[in-house]
Design a protein around this motif. Sequence first.
Motif, PDB file in Angstrom:
ATOM      1  N   ASP A  50      48.766 -51.514  -2.790  1.00 15.55           N
ATOM      2  CA  ASP A  50      47.995 -50.693  -3.721  1.00 15.55           C
ATOM      3  C   ASP A  50      48.824 -49.616  -4.410  1.00 15.55           C
ATOM      4  OD1 ASP A  50      48.427 -48.987  -1.587  1.00 15.55           O
ATOM      5  OD2 ASP A  50      46.327 -48.395  -1.347  1.00 15.55           O
ATOM      6  N   LYS A  51      50.148 -49.586  -4.136  1.00 14.46           N
ATOM      7  CA  LYS A  51      51.056 -48.583  -4.710  1.00 14.46           C
ATOM      8  C   LYS A  51      50.672 -47.173  -4.279  1.00 14.46           C
ATOM      9  CE  LYS A  51      52.729 -52.012  -7.156  1.00 14.46           C
ATOM     10  NZ  LYS A  51      53.957 -52.683  -6.734  1.00 14.46           N
ATOM     11  N   SER A  52      49.911 -47.057  -3.222  1.00 15.30           N
ATOM     12  CA  SER A  52      49.382 -45.767  -2.816  1.00 15.30           C
ATOM     13  C   SER A  52      49.253 -45.701  -1.303  1.00 15.30           C
ATOM     14  CB  SER A  52      48.023 -45.540  -3.526  1.00 15.30           C
ATOM     15  OG  SER A  52      47.511 -44.268  -3.267  1.00 15.30           O
ATOM     16  N   PHE A  53      48.040 -45.473  -0.834  1.00 15.59           N
ATOM     17  CA  PHE A  53      47.740 -45.122   0.542  1.00 15.59           C
ATOM     18  C   PHE A  53      48.089 -46.223   1.545  1.00 15.59           C
ATOM     19  CE2 PHE A  53      44.629 -44.255   3.944  1.00 15.59           C
ATOM     20  CZ  PHE A  53      44.884 -42.923   4.154  1.00 15.59           C
ATOM     21  N   ASN A  54      47.554 -47.409   1.334  1.00 14.27           N
ATOM     22  CA  ASN A  54      47.829 -48.515   2.256  1.00 14.27           C
ATOM     23  C   ASN A  54      49.305 -48.892   2.252  1.00 14.27           C
ATOM     24  OD1 ASN A  54      45.065 -49.630   3.255  1.00 14.27           O
ATOM     25  ND2 ASN A  54      44.758 -49.312   1.071  1.00 14.27           N
ATOM     26  N   GLN A  55      49.892 -48.890   1.077  1.00 17.70           N
ATOM     27  CA  GLN A  55      51.304 -49.262   0.971  1.00 17.70           C
ATOM     28  C   GLN A  55      52.183 -48.276   1.723  1.00 17.70           C
ATOM     29  OE1 GLN A  55      52.573 -50.586  -2.880  1.00 17.70           O
ATOM     30  NE2 GLN A  55      54.700 -50.031  -2.521  1.00 17.70           N
ATOM     31  N   SER A  56      51.852 -46.991   1.609  1.00 19.19           N
ATOM     32  CA  SER A  56      52.622 -45.979   2.323  1.00 19.19           C
ATOM     33  C   SER A  56      52.524 -46.188   3.830  1.00 19.19           C
ATOM     34  CB  SER A  56      52.119 -44.580   1.949  1.00 19.19           C
ATOM     35  OG  SER A  56      52.863 -43.593   2.616  1.00 19.19           O
ATOM     36  N   ALA A  57      51.321 -46.498   4.318  1.00 22.02           N
ATOM     37  CA  ALA A  57      51.138 -46.748   5.753  1.00 22.02           C
ATOM     38  C   ALA A  57      51.965 -47.952   6.199  1.00 22.02           C
ATOM     39  CB  ALA A  57      49.657 -46.983   6.047  1.00 22.02           C
ATOM     40  N   TRP A  58      51.940 -49.014   5.411  1.00 26.41           N
ATOM     41  CA  TRP A  58      52.687 -50.221   5.756  1.00 26.41           C
ATOM     42  C   TRP A  58      54.189 -49.961   5.721  1.00 26.41           C
ATOM     43  CZ3 TRP A  58      52.990 -54.130   8.541  1.00 26.41           C
ATOM     44  CH2 TRP A  58      53.751 -55.251   8.257  1.00 26.41           C
ATOM     45  N   GLY A 253      50.469 -38.735  -9.919  1.00 25.35           N
ATOM     46  CA  GLY A 253      50.208 -39.740  -8.902  1.00 25.35           C
ATOM     47  C   GLY A 253      49.790 -39.125  -7.579  1.00 25.35           C
ATOM     48  N   VAL A 254      49.543 -39.994  -6.591  1.00 23.65           N
ATOM     49  CA  VAL A 254      49.021 -39.521  -5.308  1.00 23.65           C
ATOM     50  C   VAL A 254      49.560 -40.366  -4.154  1.00 23.65           C
ATOM     51  CG1 VAL A 254      46.952 -40.968  -5.158  1.00 23.65           C
ATOM     52  CG2 VAL A 254      46.868 -38.622  -4.281  1.00 23.65           C
ATOM     53  N   ASP A 255      49.620 -39.754  -2.998  1.00 20.17           N
ATOM     54  CA  ASP A 255      49.982 -40.373  -1.712  1.00 20.17           C
ATOM     55  C   ASP A 255      51.471 -40.676  -1.565  1.00 20.17           C
ATOM     56  OD1 ASP A 255      47.364 -40.222  -0.846  1.00 20.17           O
ATOM     57  OD2 ASP A 255      46.870 -42.262  -1.424  1.00 20.17           O
ATOM     58  N   ARG A 256      52.087 -41.275  -2.590  1.00 26.92           N
ATOM     59  CA  ARG A 256      53.513 -41.553  -2.551  1.00 26.92           C
ATOM     60  C   ARG A 256      54.073 -41.255  -3.934  1.00 26.92           C
ATOM     61  NH1 ARG A 256      54.816 -46.894  -4.116  1.00 26.92           N
ATOM     62  NH2 ARG A 256      56.304 -47.177  -2.437  1.00 26.92           N
ATOM     63  N   THR A 270      54.325 -35.937 -12.081  1.00 28.86           N
ATOM     64  CA  THR A 270      54.755 -35.736 -10.694  1.00 28.86           C
ATOM     65  C   THR A 270      53.755 -36.485  -9.826  1.00 28.86           C
ATOM     66  OG1 THR A 270      55.357 -34.089  -9.000  1.00 28.86           O
ATOM     67  CG2 THR A 270      53.441 -33.585 -10.365  1.00 28.86           C
ATOM     68  N   SER A 271      53.884 -36.382  -8.517  1.00 29.50           N
ATOM     69  CA  SER A 271      52.920 -36.994  -7.592  1.00 29.50           C
ATOM     70  C   SER A 271      52.693 -36.058  -6.416  1.00 29.50           C
ATOM     71  CB  SER A 271      53.426 -38.339  -7.062  1.00 29.50           C
ATOM     72  OG  SER A 271      53.655 -39.267  -8.095  1.00 29.50           O
ATOM     73  N   MET A 272      51.487 -36.103  -5.881  1.00 37.17           N
ATOM     74  CA  MET A 272      51.204 -35.383  -4.645  1.00 37.17           C
ATOM     75  C   MET A 272      51.512 -36.335  -3.502  1.00 37.17           C
ATOM     76  SD  MET A 272      49.510 -34.413  -1.825  1.00 37.17           S
ATOM     77  CE  MET A 272      47.866 -35.121  -1.671  1.00 37.17           C
ATOM     78  N   VAL A 273      52.593 -36.082  -2.813  1.00 34.44           N
ATOM     79  CA  VAL A 273      53.049 -36.963  -1.742  1.00 34.44           C
ATOM     80  C   VAL A 273      52.349 -36.606  -0.436  1.00 34.44           C
ATOM     81  CG1 VAL A 273      55.030 -37.687  -0.383  1.00 34.44           C
ATOM     82  CG2 VAL A 273      55.287 -37.317  -2.829  1.00 34.44           C
ATOM     83  N   LYS A 274      51.755 -37.615   0.149  1.00 36.49           N
ATOM     84  CA  LYS A 274      51.072 -37.474   1.428  1.00 36.49           C
ATOM     85  C   LYS A 274      51.766 -38.440   2.378  1.00 36.49           C
ATOM     86  CE  LYS A 274      46.404 -38.436   3.114  1.00 36.49           C
ATOM     87  NZ  LYS A 274      45.017 -38.627   2.669  1.00 36.49           N
ATOM     88  N   GLY A 301      50.353 -30.996   7.643  1.00 34.42           N
ATOM     89  CA  GLY A 301      50.094 -30.083   6.531  1.00 34.42           C
ATOM     90  C   GLY A 301      51.352 -29.672   5.793  1.00 34.42           C
ATOM     91  N   LEU A 302      51.186 -28.757   4.862  1.00 34.41           N
ATOM     92  CA  LEU A 302      52.299 -28.270   4.050  1.00 34.41           C
ATOM     93  C   LEU A 302      53.364 -27.604   4.918  1.00 34.41           C
ATOM     94  CD1 LEU A 302      53.294 -27.929   1.111  1.00 34.41           C
ATOM     95  CD2 LEU A 302      52.072 -25.758   1.039  1.00 34.41           C
ATOM     96  N   ASP A 303      52.931 -26.917   5.961  1.00 33.70           N
ATOM     97  CA  ASP A 303      53.879 -26.210   6.829  1.00 33.70           C
ATOM     98  C   ASP A 303      54.801 -27.162   7.570  1.00 33.70           C
ATOM     99  OD1 ASP A 303      51.723 -27.151   8.270  1.00 33.70           O
ATOM    100  OD2 ASP A 303      51.761 -25.526   9.739  1.00 33.70           O
ATOM    101  N   LYS A 304      54.390 -28.417   7.717  1.00 31.19           N
ATOM    102  CA  LYS A 304      55.212 -29.422   8.392  1.00 31.19           C
ATOM    103  C   LYS A 304      55.713 -30.486   7.420  1.00 31.19           C
ATOM    104  CE  LYS A 304      54.329 -27.467  12.345  1.00 31.19           C
ATOM    105  NZ  LYS A 304      55.348 -26.634  12.994  1.00 31.19           N
ATOM    106  N   ASP A 305      55.664 -30.186   6.131  1.00 32.19           N
ATOM    107  CA  ASP A 305      56.073 -31.137   5.093  1.00 32.19           C
ATOM    108  C   ASP A 305      55.252 -32.423   5.130  1.00 32.19           C
ATOM    109  OD1 ASP A 305      57.982 -29.571   3.839  1.00 32.19           O
ATOM    110  OD2 ASP A 305      59.593 -30.230   5.162  1.00 32.19           O
ATOM    111  N   GLY A 306      54.015 -32.321   5.579  1.00 32.72           N
ATOM    112  CA  GLY A 306      53.147 -33.485   5.606  1.00 32.72           C
ATOM    113  C   GLY A 306      52.581 -33.825   4.241  1.00 32.72           C
ATOM    114  N   VAL A 307      52.530 -32.822   3.367  1.00 30.13           N
ATOM    115  CA  VAL A 307      52.115 -33.016   1.980  1.00 30.13           C
ATOM    116  C   VAL A 307      53.060 -32.207   1.101  1.00 30.13           C
ATOM    117  CG1 VAL A 307      49.669 -33.420   2.499  1.00 30.13           C
ATOM    118  CG2 VAL A 307      50.479 -31.077   2.116  1.00 30.13           C
ATOM    119  N   GLY A 308      53.064 -32.496  -0.183  1.00 25.74           N
ATOM    120  CA  GLY A 308      53.937 -31.754  -1.101  1.00 25.74           C
ATOM    121  C   GLY A 308      54.038 -32.476  -2.427  1.00 25.74           C
ATOM    122  N   ILE A 309      55.009 -32.085  -3.237  1.00 24.49           N
ATOM    123  CA  ILE A 309      55.216 -32.791  -4.492  1.00 24.49           C
ATOM    124  C   ILE A 309      56.359 -33.784  -4.314  1.00 24.49           C
ATOM    125  CG2 ILE A 309      54.388 -30.806  -5.811  1.00 24.49           C
ATOM    126  CD1 ILE A 309      57.293 -30.441  -6.823  1.00 24.49           C
ATOM    127  N   ALA A 310      56.335 -34.815  -5.149  1.00 29.72           N
ATOM    128  CA  ALA A 310      57.321 -35.884  -5.038  1.00 29.72           C
ATOM    129  C   ALA A 310      58.726 -35.386  -5.354  1.00 29.72           C
ATOM    130  CB  ALA A 310      56.948 -37.020  -5.995  1.00 29.72           C
TER     131      ALA A 310
END
Length: 354
Positions: A50-58, A253-256, A270-274, A301-310
Amino acid sequence: MKKKMALMLSSVLTAGALLAGCGDEKSGGSEGKKDNFKVAMVTDTGGVDDKSFNQSAWEGMQKFGKDNSLVKDNGYKYLQSNAQSDYKPNLNALIRQDFDLIFGIGFLMAEDVKQVAQQKKDAHLAIVDMVVPEKNVASITFKEHEGSFLVGLIAGLQTKSNKVGFVGGVNSELIKKFENGFKAGVLAANPNAEVMVQYAEDFNKAEKGQAIAGTMYGKGADIIYHAAGGTGMGVFTEAKNLKKNGKDVWVIGVDRDQHGEGMPENVTLTSMVKRVDTAVYEVSKLAMDGKFPGGEIVEFGLDKDGVGIAPTEENVSAEALKMVEEYEKKIIDGEVTVPKTDKEFEEFKSKQGK
């Protein structure tokens, strides 16, 4: 901003999420099972590509498999869900195949994960983006609102029309975190900007995403942030079509890092990287080492670099990058609290004097 995304695991145990008395179950044992460890995942309807959430998990699972010399399909694999009715059968199929840890990817799988966990108490399950309070389930969550705030800052600063858009997948508590964080970031950077919001009510309808984007761009929006999985691919399609015709529009973009999805027209601002990939990797490692966090909420979270910008920043202005860095520090230090809900956004808005 090209900082190393070396994410550290943060386990947050809440009163309703940590269930006592795990000792008699398979969950959280002290001895690892490194030999013949097997891990798998069930996609939601967006699919593994999906170029996003599922792909990032895989991608995270593939990396874990390769790093630990697991054999694809036997040691690590995924099962595709073409409809929500596939979730439970897929989860049960992987349990029958003796996988030691099985991920349900996405909050829409919560009820099925819960039912399977209750019926198969010896199974180790994990769910992404939802809390399932069962002692054999690890609940993986993210502070998406914080990452969305950062891309909202960029949109607020770089919009030329003072009109931006947000396209959501399913209107839910989770996607509201993306929406409200984004709106707050736009507001903080540009109080005069208008944010259009619409939900597709589907994560796998690219044609609907394209239609919504066409309407928003037609009303003057020059930047659209999507949190819509496969539906968001339609936003990219519309933006690329418009750019071919000389219109200056952008997608966030989102997730990746979805920079590639905007090519060759270069429409990804840009993208919001999760870091779903890292979360899957880290929880898999914990399980393999005998430290499966059953009954826990594992938060990134942001404090652990779990989310951020690409890391791809070629289209982001120096001014915007500077503001992102400033607000990152303020959020981590607790000086700024990013809203997750509509109510919290209204409170944030009132504090901004608007």
